[in-house]
Design an enzyme around this catalytic site. Sequence first.
Site, mmCIF file in Angstrom:
data_model
loop_
_atom_site.group_PDB
_atom_site.id
_atom_site.type_symbol
_atom_site.label_atom_id
_atom_site.label_comp_id
_atom_site.label_asym_id
_atom_site.label_seq_id
_atom_site.Cartn_x
_atom_site.Cartn_y
_atom_site.Cartn_z
ATOM 1 N N LYS A 42 15.969 26.968 -16.366
ATOM 2 C CA LYS A 42 15.123 27.560 -15.315
ATOM 3 C C LYS A 42 15.708 27.266 -13.931
ATOM 4 C CE LYS A 42 11.587 25.309 -13.967
ATOM 5 N NZ LYS A 42 10.344 24.560 -13.867
ATOM 6 N N ASP A 43 16.123 26.018 -13.708
ATOM 7 C CA ASP A 43 16.681 25.657 -12.414
ATOM 8 C C ASP A 43 18.060 26.278 -12.201
ATOM 9 O OD1 ASP A 43 14.376 24.211 -12.091
ATOM 10 O OD2 ASP A 43 15.330 22.247 -12.133
ATOM 11 N N TYR B 17 4.571 11.295 -7.664
ATOM 12 C CA TYR B 17 4.185 12.086 -6.498
ATOM 13 C C TYR B 17 2.745 12.554 -6.565
ATOM 14 C CZ TYR B 17 5.684 15.979 -9.575
ATOM 15 O OH TYR B 17 5.870 16.837 -10.619
ATOM 16 N N ARG C 64 16.663 18.066 -10.636
ATOM 17 C CA ARG C 64 15.455 18.895 -10.738
ATOM 18 C C ARG C 64 15.240 19.607 -9.404
ATOM 19 N NH1 ARG C 64 12.191 17.309 -15.260
ATOM 20 N NH2 ARG C 64 12.836 15.302 -16.111
ATOM 21 N N HIS D 189 12.192 23.282 -6.345
ATOM 22 C CA HIS D 189 10.950 23.893 -6.784
ATOM 23 C C HIS D 189 9.959 24.091 -5.644
ATOM 24 C CE1 HIS D 189 11.890 21.652 -10.770
ATOM 25 N NE2 HIS D 189 12.551 22.788 -10.708
ATOM 26 N N LYS E 257 3.430 17.467 -0.912
ATOM 27 C CA LYS E 257 3.739 16.389 -1.854
ATOM 28 C C LYS E 257 4.046 15.103 -1.084
ATOM 29 C CE LYS E 257 6.027 19.535 -5.079
ATOM 30 N NZ LYS E 257 7.309 19.899 -5.693
ATOM 31 N N GLU F 122 0.873 -1.170 0.000
ATOM 32 C CA GLU F 122 0.000 0.000 0.000
ATOM 33 C C GLU F 122 0.906 1.214 0.000
ATOM 34 O OE1 GLU F 122 -2.239 -0.532 3.609
ATOM 35 O OE2 GLU F 122 -3.691 -1.850 2.629
#
Length: 189
Positions: free
Chosen positions: A169-170, A131, A58, A61, A71, A28
């Site tokens: 962007k990062d 996620y 990544r 953010h 998250k 689960e």
Amino acid sequence: MNFIKTDIEGLWIIEPKVFGDERGYFMETYKTAEFEEHAGRVRFIQDNESCSSKGVLRGLHFQAEPYSQAKLVRVIIGSVLDVAVDIRPNSPSYGKHVAVELSGENKRQLFIPRGFAHGFYVLSDTAVFAYKVDNQYVPSAEKCIRYDDPTLNINWRIKSGDKVIVSPKDQNGMTIKDYISQQITISSQ
């Protein structure tokens, strides 16, 4: 499920019970009652998945208020170093981070409440990352703190000679000091 407290309030490592035999395994990955008992009430509204190659980094953010997101993250295939940075202005652990290896093998998950910047670095040849989020994606609210900000001092486990793949962007994200300055400016208006 085993809920493991981290050094930062509200941030949980979750180890599901895995039942395996010669056919494979079952587990689960989320159960509302158990989750709420430990992490509190969160209403997840969307599931996301990404696939990244070795060396992809990544993050870090987050979405600005009132669009911040909680998250619940995990890796299905491969392995990543997952990092959450506390950016809650009045938190005693403001600017601190937790880093945990998530993999298809260890099946660990990380719950990241609202008020954190989040990122990951791919350690394996490929990583499938999944996620759940509790708020819609709002492009105009998206923000990024640089993964290599020296103030944060995150050990991403990047080895000398490793190719690190970061989006423009990062790469152009703000520093934590810039973020603090923005918060002070906003609160004084």
